[in-house]
Design an enzyme around this catalytic site. Sequence first.
Site, mmCIF file in Angstrom:
data_model
loop_
_atom_site.group_PDB
_atom_site.id
_atom_site.type_symbol
_atom_site.label_atom_id
_atom_site.label_comp_id
_atom_site.label_asym_id
_atom_site.label_seq_id
_atom_site.Cartn_x
_atom_site.Cartn_y
_atom_site.Cartn_z
ATOM 1 N N HIS A 197 0.841 -1.222 0.000
ATOM 2 C CA HIS A 197 0.000 0.000 0.000
ATOM 3 C C HIS A 197 0.865 1.256 0.000
ATOM 4 O O HIS A 197 0.447 2.298 0.497
ATOM 5 C CB HIS A 197 -0.947 0.037 1.215
ATOM 6 C CG HIS A 197 -1.695 -1.238 1.441
ATOM 7 N ND1 HIS A 197 -2.968 -1.469 0.971
ATOM 8 C CD2 HIS A 197 -1.327 -2.392 2.075
ATOM 9 C CE1 HIS A 197 -3.360 -2.681 1.310
ATOM 10 N NE2 HIS A 197 -2.382 -3.267 1.975
ATOM 11 N N GLU A 241 9.719 7.609 -17.018
ATOM 12 C CA GLU A 241 8.323 8.036 -17.206
ATOM 13 C C GLU A 241 7.806 7.616 -18.577
ATOM 14 O O GLU A 241 6.657 7.200 -18.726
ATOM 15 C CB GLU A 241 8.207 9.554 -17.065
ATOM 16 C CG GLU A 241 8.439 10.042 -15.649
ATOM 17 C CD GLU A 241 8.532 11.560 -15.619
ATOM 18 O OE1 GLU A 241 7.512 12.199 -15.408
ATOM 19 O OE2 GLU A 241 9.641 12.095 -15.826
ATOM 20 N N TYR A 245 -10.842 -14.724 -44.840
ATOM 21 C CA TYR A 245 -10.076 -13.485 -44.931
ATOM 22 C C TYR A 245 -11.006 -12.294 -45.135
ATOM 23 O O TYR A 245 -11.977 -12.365 -45.893
ATOM 24 C CB TYR A 245 -9.048 -13.540 -46.083
ATOM 25 C CG TYR A 245 -8.289 -12.222 -46.200
ATOM 26 C CD1 TYR A 245 -7.168 -11.984 -45.421
ATOM 27 C CD2 TYR A 245 -8.756 -11.200 -47.031
ATOM 28 C CE1 TYR A 245 -6.507 -10.769 -45.475
ATOM 29 C CE2 TYR A 245 -8.108 -9.977 -47.093
ATOM 30 C CZ TYR A 245 -6.982 -9.769 -46.318
ATOM 31 O OH TYR A 245 -6.333 -8.564 -46.352
ATOM 32 N N GLN A 248 -5.845 -6.183 -42.714
ATOM 33 C CA GLN A 248 -4.719 -5.326 -43.091
ATOM 34 C C GLN A 248 -4.375 -4.330 -41.964
ATOM 35 O O GLN A 248 -3.255 -3.864 -41.859
ATOM 36 C CB GLN A 248 -5.078 -4.571 -44.373
ATOM 37 C CG GLN A 248 -3.980 -3.679 -44.894
ATOM 38 C CD GLN A 248 -4.287 -3.212 -46.313
ATOM 39 O OE1 GLN A 248 -4.250 -4.017 -47.246
ATOM 40 N NE2 GLN A 248 -4.602 -1.958 -46.481
HETATM 41 N N1 ARG Z 1 -2.493 -6.108 -47.894
HETATM 42 C C1 ARG Z 1 -3.327 -7.197 -47.546
HETATM 43 C C2 ARG Z 1 -3.328 -7.412 -46.051
HETATM 44 O O1 ARG Z 1 -2.466 -6.909 -45.433
HETATM 45 C C3 ARG Z 1 -2.848 -8.444 -48.207
HETATM 46 C C4 ARG Z 1 -3.924 -9.410 -48.521
HETATM 47 C C5 ARG Z 1 -4.857 -8.833 -49.497
HETATM 48 N N2 ARG Z 1 -5.793 -9.799 -49.913
HETATM 49 C C6 ARG Z 1 -6.874 -9.456 -50.595
HETATM 50 N N3 ARG Z 1 -7.668 -10.390 -50.930
HETATM 51 N N4 ARG Z 1 -7.144 -8.204 -50.917
HETATM 52 O O2 ARG Z 1 -4.141 -8.074 -45.480
#
Ligand code: ARG
Length: 469
Positions: free
Chosen positions: A160, A300, A327, A332
Amino acid sequence: MKTGKRPPARSGRFKSGPAQIVTEFTQSVSFDRRLWVQDIVGSLAHAYMLCSIGVLTGQELVEIQDGLFKIAEEIGAGKFKWRPEMEDVHMCIEAELTRRVPAGAKLHTARSRNDQVALDMRLWVRAEIEQLRGEIRELQRALVGFAERHLDVIIPGYTHLQRAQPVPIAHHMLAYVEMLERDHGRFGDALKRVNVCPLGSGALAGTTLPINRELVARLLKFVDDRDRPRLTMNSMDAVSDRDFVVEFAAASALLGVHLSRLAEDLVLWSSSEFNFVRLPEEYTTGSSLMPQKRNPDVAELVRGKSGRLVGNLMALLTILKGLPMSYNRDLQEDKQRLFDTADTVRACVRIMAPMIEKTTVNEEACAMAAGDPQLLATDLADYLVRKGVPFREAHHVVGAAVALAEKEGKPLNALTDSEWQRLSPKFGSDVKEVFDLHQAMHRRQTPGGPGIREVRRQLKRWQTVLGAK
Ligand code: ARG
């Protein structure tokens, strides 16, 4: 990044390139060019594999290799022309290769930027972790060195932020060595999950071509400790997984929190109020107004930068949350957070080591603070316990002794024999020995405790683990 040229038409599907504003909005080459080494290394391995399955002739492979080497040389020398209209590092390198070497047009066979970027990121994080673990070791060595140099210095330990019990300053510093050891281990654990090869996952659904994923994994050293290739086992997961980035950011944030605590101790200890240490002049700064000031800005900033590390972790988790399979371009956005985390955490670890090496201890101020007899109130209770008094009762009696000393306006160890006797008949004339700090530090024998012998034993252990200088 401003794009100079009108973007090229992307494929047969499009009649025109994207609008200028879209190119600027979507480009990542301004920051993902940091992946260029990994991108080229990945392409070299992929090309070799394509040749091994007959997609590239030996001649084409050599041309691609030469082309990639030349591009690498130019990038390294700062002579490569990055083209934002090509979007990202992957397209920039591939397009330039193909412009120079016709066989470059075959390089993307059985590969998508989705598995390519996952690969590049894994290679990048892997290298970063390996370096960072080395830097953590350096900081541990600096802390162990500090502990060794000041083995005789006792300070109050705090809870503390109130004085609690005496501890060697070495014990205090070795606490951070323990934290850093867990950080080191956490990065090591993360590394196991980073070191898996995603290439061959394609855009999300692999390929119809007879590729050899094991070969690529081997070439890029994605192998286990028995030298068996390690491959991602679900193509959809592989292209959308950024767990390894999150783990790196999480381990970095926690490391940052540990460094921040250490920095805070240095800030406190170097204040006039504590005055336990003097930070090296070259690691402090002056004030533009107050001529006498010597500010602990480095400490700091380490404390402050840990906030960035925590923020980056939160940003990454938020980017990933709710993404549908597989994806998505959102991914990105992982790069700047990753790069910032890596740069920040490394800079913090790196600057702490020399600062600690050069920090000096004000032994007098430490001795004065540690000489406060109240720090040994618990030892006094233990003394009564040794004489058969139940601890709760002993706690109460010692509390009364502290109150009496305060009322009388004298230190706890200055109570008279009759005062001790009135507090408890169990107090003998040997009670004075309880207040001998040296003896008190030798009485502590438990493993992991602050007893001098134990601290020495821990120092030895660290010297073995770290191969300390
Ligand atoms: N610049 C993209 C990223 O960083 C790479 C992959 C892009 N893929 C796509 N299908 N547009 O994720």
